[in-house]
Design a protein around this motif. Sequence first.
Motif, PDB file in Angstrom:
ATOM      1  N   LEU A 129      21.315 -22.092 -67.860  1.00 44.85           N
ATOM      2  CA  LEU A 129      22.041 -21.942 -66.599  1.00 44.85           C
ATOM      3  C   LEU A 129      23.319 -21.147 -66.867  1.00 44.85           C
ATOM      4  CD1 LEU A 129      22.388 -22.751 -63.569  1.00 44.85           C
ATOM      5  CD2 LEU A 129      23.729 -24.702 -64.400  1.00 44.85           C
ATOM      6  N   GLU A 130      23.552 -20.114 -66.071  1.00 45.06           N
ATOM      7  CA  GLU A 130      24.762 -19.305 -66.224  1.00 45.06           C
ATOM      8  C   GLU A 130      25.904 -19.930 -65.418  1.00 45.06           C
ATOM      9  OE1 GLU A 130      24.361 -14.962 -66.313  1.00 45.06           O
ATOM     10  OE2 GLU A 130      25.940 -14.906 -64.778  1.00 45.06           O
ATOM     11  N   THR A 131      26.987 -20.302 -66.112  1.00 48.50           N
ATOM     12  CA  THR A 131      28.117 -20.975 -65.463  1.00 48.50           C
ATOM     13  C   THR A 131      29.454 -20.289 -65.694  1.00 48.50           C
ATOM     14  OG1 THR A 131      28.466 -22.362 -67.419  1.00 48.50           O
ATOM     15  CG2 THR A 131      27.024 -23.248 -65.683  1.00 48.50           C
ATOM     16  N   GLY A 132      29.558 -19.451 -66.749  1.00 55.58           N
ATOM     17  CA  GLY A 132      30.861 -19.035 -67.253  1.00 55.58           C
ATOM     18  C   GLY A 132      31.307 -19.995 -68.341  1.00 55.58           C
ATOM     19  N   GLN A 140      42.927 -19.196 -65.787  1.00 52.27           N
ATOM     20  CA  GLN A 140      43.307 -18.972 -64.397  1.00 52.27           C
ATOM     21  C   GLN A 140      44.389 -19.942 -63.934  1.00 52.27           C
ATOM     22  OE1 GLN A 140      42.327 -16.263 -62.715  1.00 52.27           O
ATOM     23  NE2 GLN A 140      41.387 -15.808 -64.701  1.00 52.27           N
ATOM     24  N   LYS A 141      44.311 -21.154 -64.421  1.00 51.46           N
ATOM     25  CA  LYS A 141      45.282 -22.174 -64.020  1.00 51.46           C
ATOM     26  C   LYS A 141      46.674 -21.881 -64.578  1.00 51.46           C
ATOM     27  CE  LYS A 141      45.958 -27.203 -64.085  1.00 51.46           C
ATOM     28  NZ  LYS A 141      45.365 -28.503 -64.530  1.00 51.46           N
ATOM     29  N   ASP A 306      37.018 -17.337 -61.494  1.00 45.86           N
ATOM     30  CA  ASP A 306      37.340 -17.984 -60.216  1.00 45.86           C
ATOM     31  C   ASP A 306      37.910 -19.381 -60.383  1.00 45.86           C
ATOM     32  OD1 ASP A 306      35.074 -19.243 -61.125  1.00 45.86           O
ATOM     33  OD2 ASP A 306      33.861 -18.869 -59.335  1.00 45.86           O
ATOM     34  N   GLY A 307      38.039 -19.850 -61.637  1.00 47.08           N
ATOM     35  CA  GLY A 307      38.579 -21.187 -61.868  1.00 47.08           C
ATOM     36  C   GLY A 307      37.605 -22.308 -61.567  1.00 47.08           C
ATOM     37  N   LYS A 308      36.300 -22.001 -61.440  1.00 45.31           N
ATOM     38  CA  LYS A 308      35.322 -23.006 -61.038  1.00 45.31           C
ATOM     39  C   LYS A 308      34.188 -23.172 -62.054  1.00 45.31           C
ATOM     40  CE  LYS A 308      36.199 -22.397 -56.084  1.00 45.31           C
ATOM     41  NZ  LYS A 308      35.605 -22.083 -54.768  1.00 45.31           N
ATOM     42  N   VAL A 309      34.442 -22.790 -63.300  1.00 38.90           N
ATOM     43  CA  VAL A 309      33.407 -22.912 -64.329  1.00 38.90           C
ATOM     44  C   VAL A 309      33.053 -24.380 -64.565  1.00 38.90           C
ATOM     45  CG1 VAL A 309      32.842 -22.514 -66.747  1.00 38.90           C
ATOM     46  CG2 VAL A 309      34.057 -20.751 -65.454  1.00 38.90           C
TER      47      VAL A 309
END
Length: 355
Positions: A129-132, A140-141, A306-309
Amino acid sequence: MRIVLFCENKYAVDILLPIQEEADREGNNQVIWYVYKPKFPTFPLKDSVKWTNDIQEIYNFSPEAIFCPGNIVPYYLPGVKIQIFHGYAGEKKGHWIIRHYFDTYFTQGPFFTSGFKKLAEKYGTFEVLETGWPRQDWVQKHLHDFDKEKQDILQNSGCEKIVLYAPTFSPSLTSLPVMKDSLIELSEKKNVVIIIKLHPLTKEEWVNEYRELAEKHKNIIWTDDISVAKYQLMSDIMISDTSSTIYEFLLKDKPVITYRASAPNIYWKNILETSELCDAYDEVLNDNKYRELRRWVIENYDPYNDGKVAQRMLNGARQYIEKHGVPQKRKLNLWRKYTGIKRFGNVKRTKTKKS
């Protein structure tokens, strides 16, 4: 969902931390860190997270998902075993070895997804599964958290830019034995501050050598921090050799110079002699071809800024469990079982199952 963050090496701390933070955001308090005692005289998060270095306690916890940036996780632990990687060094053969410890691989970007899907088709024993990569969430934070510290360093030194020197520890690949004089020359001729951040596994004699170098030169800074991430954000250019930190720096759209990098494809400036360092510094700042190469790396190695990995990783674990249930152990050959037991120990399989 009961989650184990499997922390075998020091570099794993800030890879796994975004997953802890996302679980906290979701309100999940069923997260525990396994911390491998031989590598951690002290655990930097000991006062802020639930953790143990007792593998029996992890077994009794009966995890549903185990996130692991390392190469091995004990086969006898319940839970979907998820490989999340410790970097982007796709040129290293070990990155692509399937050791059969994992039920699924959460990949960083299209380049890695393509390779591991081919391996998944070959072996038929894991999913992809590709997630980052979760450290991107941290980036990003904290993107601008160190701007003032950077400006203070530049103002106090009277220099124009900060250069990060972050070599690998491997004796056969590292630039440490030959780079000292060229770093001094660069700091003096190009009006830069150099921050030295060595890998946690670097030989002690090199650590001492470079710490002493920093003590003798005012524009060379030594740091003992475990994580390199802060210094990647603060620095304008990075010098390395063969290290996955190269790709982390390129993903921030910043130039890299390497010394004799062992990589089939070079997306940065690579030098063969340390005497070329000052000229290479000027070249990477002024030649647009290096920006174009970095753009390719960003799009293919890890475009997920996007900060959602960590959110995608937790969702991916839940989806795997919905599809397959919670694996109670991983089928392995005797050698792989022995390797895991030798490193992490064995357990008494007398737990009470949790609902």
